[in-house]
Design a protein around this motif. Structure first.
Motif, PDB file in Angstrom:
ATOM      1  N   VAL A 230      63.200 -91.401  82.268  1.00  0.00           N
ATOM      2  CA  VAL A 230      62.617 -91.420  80.930  1.00  0.00           C
ATOM      3  C   VAL A 230      61.551 -92.506  80.935  1.00  0.00           C
ATOM      4  CG1 VAL A 230      63.040 -91.728  78.464  1.00  0.00           C
ATOM      5  CG2 VAL A 230      64.810 -90.708  79.911  1.00  0.00           C
ATOM      6  N   ASP A 231      60.289 -92.107  80.867  1.00  0.00           N
ATOM      7  CA  ASP A 231      59.170 -93.056  80.971  1.00  0.00           C
ATOM      8  C   ASP A 231      58.443 -93.133  79.634  1.00  0.00           C
ATOM      9  OD1 ASP A 231      56.940 -94.582  81.609  1.00  0.00           O
ATOM     10  OD2 ASP A 231      56.776 -93.720  83.618  1.00  0.00           O
ATOM     11  N   GLY A 232      58.789 -94.160  78.866  1.00  0.00           N
ATOM     12  CA  GLY A 232      58.204 -94.296  77.537  1.00  0.00           C
ATOM     13  C   GLY A 232      56.798 -94.846  77.527  1.00  0.00           C
ATOM     14  N   MET A 233      56.347 -95.442  78.637  1.00  0.00           N
ATOM     15  CA  MET A 233      54.982 -95.952  78.690  1.00  0.00           C
ATOM     16  C   MET A 233      53.980 -94.823  78.905  1.00  0.00           C
ATOM     17  SD  MET A 233      55.185 -99.138  78.057  1.00  0.00           S
ATOM     18  CE  MET A 233      53.581 -99.764  78.546  1.00  0.00           C
ATOM     19  N   ILE A 234      54.342 -93.852  79.723  1.00  0.00           N
ATOM     20  CA  ILE A 234      53.450 -92.715  79.968  1.00  0.00           C
ATOM     21  C   ILE A 234      53.549 -91.690  78.851  1.00  0.00           C
ATOM     22  CG2 ILE A 234      53.036 -90.731  81.490  1.00  0.00           C
ATOM     23  CD1 ILE A 234      53.665 -92.438  83.850  1.00  0.00           C
ATOM     24  N   TYR A 235      54.766 -91.454  78.344  1.00  0.00           N
ATOM     25  CA  TYR A 235      54.966 -90.438  77.314  1.00  0.00           C
ATOM     26  C   TYR A 235      55.503 -91.074  76.037  1.00  0.00           C
ATOM     27  CZ  TYR A 235      54.691 -87.374  81.379  1.00  0.00           C
ATOM     28  OH  TYR A 235      54.294 -86.738  82.529  1.00  0.00           O
ATOM     29  N   GLY A 236      54.736 -90.976  74.974  1.00  0.00           N
ATOM     30  CA  GLY A 236      55.209 -91.372  73.649  1.00  0.00           C
ATOM     31  C   GLY A 236      54.784 -92.750  73.191  1.00  0.00           C
ATOM     32  N   GLN A 237      55.025 -93.773  74.009  1.00  0.00           N
ATOM     33  CA  GLN A 237      54.736 -95.165  73.684  1.00  0.00           C
ATOM     34  C   GLN A 237      55.659 -95.683  72.564  1.00  0.00           C
ATOM     35  OE1 GLN A 237      53.442 -97.958  74.282  1.00  0.00           O
ATOM     36  NE2 GLN A 237      51.831 -97.731  75.790  1.00  0.00           N
ATOM     37  N   PHE A 238      55.423 -96.948  72.181  1.00  0.00           N
ATOM     38  CA  PHE A 238      56.338 -97.639  71.273  1.00  0.00           C
ATOM     39  C   PHE A 238      55.640 -98.218  70.040  1.00  0.00           C
ATOM     40  CE2 PHE A 238      57.970 -97.767  75.556  1.00  0.00           C
ATOM     41  CZ  PHE A 238      59.290 -97.387  75.415  1.00  0.00           C
TER      42      PHE A 238
END
Length: 292
Positions: A230-238
């Motif tokens: 689960v890669d939140g930096m590439i997909y979605g962001q914060f």
């Protein structure tokens, strides 16, 4: 029962900025290496060896007294470029003789008298002006091996450029998402929440990375676990202003997860062990009875 809202995370601006930066960087490297290999360094060789011819002419002229016939005859025999594997521009004649500025006895003699005390050889400034070159002293030549290396670097840069473009295009078409029952990885794999046995969250807070370990066939026993990222930096962001989609997606996974949660960083464990080990001697000293 109302179905859970689907949370979908697509490639982020962070990913595109860094992806295009890599593409541009490798593209620039490709152009520069190709330029040095095909044009730049061969052209520098031409300048370098031509300069050396002017240096040689000055030394030769100062060795003895020359008549006009002797000097012009000698100058016409001299070649600019040395024999051997010297890489030069395609249009350059490898058997080129000294320039007319050097073989003209009268003009060259006057130049020696006027410019003999300068750091550059006589007639060099005039010659470079006519050729459109810089009159600065060239530092070095480049052998065939060094020039060929530029081609290899260009090929390597081209491979990296194609790879960067491939991942940029591929990831721009992907997304990760969750519904009420499953996580859908960017590669298209569907992972049911009930099949997840362990989640590694040690890098989630610092790098936006988490790893899901799941059973490909939940009904089977003793099967090897597969891993999905689960890669939140590439997909979605914060970003809070955007609803922090990556965090919302990950929380959905955690809410439906009943397995082992790995959340203690190994470095912290080692640090705690060192602190305990260091404190033991002090505790032992305090507890030991005094001997009088």
């Amino acid at each position: 029962m109302q179905e859970a809202e689907i949370i979908e995370c697509r490639a982020t601006k962070w990913f595109y900025v860094r992806g295009w930066a890599m593409v541009i960087m490798f593209g620039v490297f490709l152009v520069l290496f190709l330029k040095d290999w095909k044009v730049g360094w061969p052209a520098k060789n031409e300048v370098y060896y031509t300069y050396k011819a002017f240096e040689k002419a000055e030394d030769l002229f100062n060795e003895r007294e020359w008549s006009a016939e002797e000097w012009e005859s000698e100058a016409k025999k001299r070649e600019v470029f040395p024999a051997g594997d010297v890489v030069l521009p395609m249009h350059v004649d490898r058997k080129a003789r000294w320039p007319l500025q050097l073989s003209d006895y009268k003009g060259y003699r006057n130049a020696v008298l006027e410019e003999g005390n300068k750091t550059i050889p006589p007639m060099w400034a005039l010659y470079t002006h006519e050729r459109g070159w810089s009159s600065a002293i060239p530092e070095k030549s480049y052998d065939a091996k060094k020039i060929q290396e530029q081609l290899y670097y260009a090929i390597g840069s081209g491979v990296l450029l194609v790879s960067a473009l491939f991942f940029l295009v591929r990831n721009s078409r992907r997304s990760m998402k969750v519904d009420g029952e499953s996580f859908y990885a960017p590669g298209g794999e569907k992972i049911a929440f009930e099949s997840i046995r362990r989640i590694d969250v040690r890098k989630w807070r610092t790098k936006g990375l988490a790893y899901l370990f799941f059973e490909d066939k939940p009904d089977s026993k003793g099967g090897a676990l597969k891993r999905s990222k689960v890669d939140g930096m590439i997909y979605g962001q914060f970003r809070e202003e955007n609803g922090a989609p990556a965090e919302a997606l990950f929380q959905r996974i955690l809410q439906n997860f009943k397995g082992e949660l790995v959340e203690l960083v190994e470095d912290e464990v080692e640090s705690d062990r060192e602190n305990v080990d260091n404190s033991l001697p002090e505790q032992q000293a305090q507890e030991a009875p005094s001997q009088e």
